[in-house]
Design an enzyme around this catalytic site. Structure first.
Site, PDB file in Angstrom:
ATOM      1  N   GLN A  84      39.198  18.351 -45.133  1.00 54.10           N
ATOM      2  CA  GLN A  84      39.851  18.078 -46.428  1.00 54.10           C
ATOM      3  C   GLN A  84      38.805  17.829 -47.492  1.00 54.10           C
ATOM      4  O   GLN A  84      37.849  17.079 -47.291  1.00 54.10           O
ATOM      5  CB  GLN A  84      40.775  16.857 -46.312  1.00 54.10           C
ATOM      6  CG  GLN A  84      41.421  16.431 -47.619  1.00 54.10           C
ATOM      7  CD  GLN A  84      40.644  15.328 -48.341  1.00 54.10           C
ATOM      8  OE1 GLN A  84      40.009  14.507 -47.684  1.00 54.10           O
ATOM      9  NE2 GLN A  84      40.659  15.346 -49.666  1.00 54.10           N
ATOM     10  N   HIS A 105      51.260  11.980 -51.123  1.00 59.83           N
ATOM     11  CA  HIS A 105      50.123  11.188 -50.635  1.00 59.83           C
ATOM     12  C   HIS A 105      50.613   9.934 -49.904  1.00 59.83           C
ATOM     13  O   HIS A 105      49.992   8.874 -49.961  1.00 59.83           O
ATOM     14  CB  HIS A 105      49.218  10.806 -51.809  1.00 59.83           C
ATOM     15  CG  HIS A 105      47.746  10.861 -51.500  1.00 59.83           C
ATOM     16  ND1 HIS A 105      46.938  11.908 -51.847  1.00 59.83           N
ATOM     17  CD2 HIS A 105      46.923   9.968 -50.890  1.00 59.83           C
ATOM     18  CE1 HIS A 105      45.690  11.671 -51.463  1.00 59.83           C
ATOM     19  NE2 HIS A 105      45.659  10.488 -50.876  1.00 59.83           N
ATOM     20  N   ARG A 150      51.195   6.799 -52.087  1.00 56.63           N
ATOM     21  CA  ARG A 150      50.009   5.994 -52.404  1.00 56.63           C
ATOM     22  C   ARG A 150      49.453   6.243 -53.799  1.00 56.63           C
ATOM     23  O   ARG A 150      48.568   5.529 -54.228  1.00 56.63           O
ATOM     24  CB  ARG A 150      48.892   6.305 -51.387  1.00 56.63           C
ATOM     25  CG  ARG A 150      49.252   5.948 -49.979  1.00 56.63           C
ATOM     26  CD  ARG A 150      48.255   6.533 -48.987  1.00 56.63           C
ATOM     27  NE  ARG A 150      46.919   5.982 -49.112  1.00 56.63           N
ATOM     28  CZ  ARG A 150      46.546   4.816 -48.610  1.00 56.63           C
ATOM     29  NH1 ARG A 150      47.417   4.073 -47.967  1.00 56.63           N
ATOM     30  NH2 ARG A 150      45.306   4.395 -48.741  1.00 56.63           N
ATOM     31  N   ASP A 190      54.416  16.072 -45.762  1.00 52.79           N
ATOM     32  CA  ASP A 190      54.109  14.745 -45.215  1.00 52.79           C
ATOM     33  C   ASP A 190      54.692  13.674 -46.100  1.00 52.79           C
ATOM     34  O   ASP A 190      55.383  13.969 -47.073  1.00 52.79           O
ATOM     35  CB  ASP A 190      52.598  14.563 -44.992  1.00 52.79           C
ATOM     36  CG  ASP A 190      51.786  14.383 -46.278  1.00 52.79           C
ATOM     37  OD1 ASP A 190      52.366  14.095 -47.350  1.00 52.79           O
ATOM     38  OD2 ASP A 190      50.546  14.533 -46.196  1.00 52.79           O
ATOM     39  N   ARG A 197      49.873   7.704 -41.589  1.00 56.13           N
ATOM     40  CA  ARG A 197      49.866   6.347 -41.031  1.00 56.13           C
ATOM     41  C   ARG A 197      50.277   6.300 -39.565  1.00 56.13           C
ATOM     42  O   ARG A 197      49.751   5.484 -38.807  1.00 56.13           O
ATOM     43  CB  ARG A 197      50.786   5.452 -41.860  1.00 56.13           C
ATOM     44  CG  ARG A 197      50.288   5.231 -43.297  1.00 56.13           C
ATOM     45  CD  ARG A 197      51.221   4.295 -44.012  1.00 56.13           C
ATOM     46  NE  ARG A 197      50.933   4.139 -45.420  1.00 56.13           N
ATOM     47  CZ  ARG A 197      51.329   4.982 -46.385  1.00 56.13           C
ATOM     48  NH1 ARG A 197      51.997   6.079 -46.070  1.00 56.13           N
ATOM     49  NH2 ARG A 197      51.052   4.724 -47.645  1.00 56.13           N
TER      50      ARG A 197
END
Ligand SMILES: Cc1cc2nc3c(=O)[nH]c(=O)nc-3n(C[C@H](O)[C@H](O)[C@H](O)COP(=O)(O)O)c2cc1C
Length: 386
Positions: free
Chosen positions: A130, A281, A284, A312, A336
């Site tokens: 990434q 994200h 987040r 996701d 997570r």
């Protein structure tokens, strides 16, 4: 590690990780941003979506395997990039990569990780890389070339970071990336001696304090000491032309992560991407973001026949994976869920997380009467009435 035997789901792994990790590290993993609205939206969307069970069909041979970019994967799942596994466990990225390789899944190494990318590639399996683009783009291109040389097969460019996230809990906890030693973090560390010994202690006695080891030397910053320039150095002047530039440099599959709109999804493909990640994200970054499940159907309708769609943000159960596929995704990324596993017990904890999700997915597929991943579709969703 005995705690893992008593973990029956991702929430149990989260609880073991919560007890083991310093508060600053745990909350960095666990929380969202500002008022945690997007974080809540993600979970609520999964809870609100209902699947219909189908009865009296053969479910004696349920299989969860699929292909991702033409290669076999044991589940429609990829481990998401998270630049913190190395603070949850000593060389946590390596542990996570080994778990993914054993489980037959791709693993994505984040730019901001603490283990050299060449070592992570040694874990085998299917390593993905990434990227965050720096202002000096040539330095990012160097990193991309290095990842290609190390054998990474897919490049994910994350584009949803904007001006950085307003995560107030980090300031409150005295936590920052890179990790700084200050009054709050020292108290936090001292109250978690096992972590201090086995994570920070092992770094210190091997290579020194953990750092952003994959950064170009001039951007590196030990986890103590001078102020991080991380965010200031992240490019805020990027455009679709940058996708084309990466397409030129990168020999493997190119995926754009952080797409929440059908028009952006179309543009990503028009500029050469091989896949997209529908992502906020993990709740987040922008707290006003809708749940990814709520935007996925329109994106799948727009580009589902042209590309590989990953999604996701909020996957905590195997049934969540089924829901994503039913709404048009080809596979999910887990952030997570697998980080809690690493935080609870390193590679063994990550393997536990993966086996829990797999088992839950198998049960859900049996309930809805689907034996193959490719057969899951919109017909499995309850739309009110019947
Ligand atoms: C602690 C943490 C660190 C993350 N770091 C990165 C990162 O460095 N690069 C990135 O593209 N995404 C990062 N993400 C986002 C994940 O790749 C993913 O989009 C998100 O975790 C998915 O939501 P979930 O955690 O609910 O599964 C991070 C997520 C977490 C939880």
């Amino acid at each position: 590690m005995g705690g893992l035997d008593h973990c029956y789901n991702i929430a149990d792994l989260r609880e073991v990780a919560r007890r083991r990790l310093p508060k600053g590290v745990f909350e960095y993993v666990d929380k969202g941003t500002e008022d945690m609205v997007a974080l809540g939206n993600n979970r609520r969307a999964f809870e609100d979506l209902k699947l219909l069970n189908r009865i009296l069909v053969d479910v004696s041979d349920v299989k969860m395997d699929t292909t991702i970019f033409g290669k076999p994967a044991s589940l429609p799942m990829v481990i998401a990039p998270t630049g913190i596994a190395g603070l949850c466990w000593y060389e946590g990225e390596y542990e996570l990569a080994k778990a993914a390789a054993k489980a037959g899944l791709p693993f994505t190494l984040a730019t901001g990780s603490n283990t050299p990318m060449e070592k992570v590639a040694e874990a085998g399996g299917r390593p993905w890389f990434q990227l965050y683009m720096w202002r000096e783009k040539e330095l990012s291109y160097e990193l991309v070339r290095r990842a290609a040389a190390a054998g990474f097969e897919t490049l994910i460019w994350t584009v949803d970071i904007g001006h950085g996230a307003n995560r107030e809990h980090n300031a409150r906890n005295g936590f920052s990336q890179p990790y700084k030693v200050n009054a709050k973090s020292i108290v936090d560390m001292l109250s978690h001696p096992e972590w201090m010994l086995n994570v920070i202690g092992r770094y210190i006695t091997s290579s020194g304090m953990p750092e952003h080891i994959n950064y170009p030397a001039k951007y590196r910053d030990k986890f103590t000491g001078k102020k991080s320039q991380d965010k200031a150095l992240r490019a805020d002047q990027v455009s679709w032309a940058d996708v084309e530039k990466l397409r030129e440099i990168w020999p493997g599959k190119l995926v754009i992560k952080g797409i929440m709109r059908a028009d952006d999804a179309r543009r990503a493909l028009d500029h050469g991407a091989d896949g997209i990640v529908v992502s906020n994200h993990g709740g987040r970054n922008m707290d006003s973001a809708p749940a990814t499940l709520d935007v996925l159907p329109s994106i799948a309708q727009a580009v589902g026949d042209r590309t590989t769609i990953f999604v996701d943000s909020g996957v905590r159960r195997g049934s969540d994976i089924v829901k994503c596929l039913a709404l048009g995704a080809d596979a999910v990324l887990t952030g997570r869920a697998t980080l809690y596993g690493i935080g609870a017990g390193g590679e063994a904890g990550a393997l536990k997380a993966l086996s829990v999700l797999k088992d839950e997915m198998r049960r859900t597929m049996a309930y809805i009467g689907k034996q193959r991943v490719a057969d899951i579709n919109g017909d499995d969703i309850w739309r009110g009435g019947n």
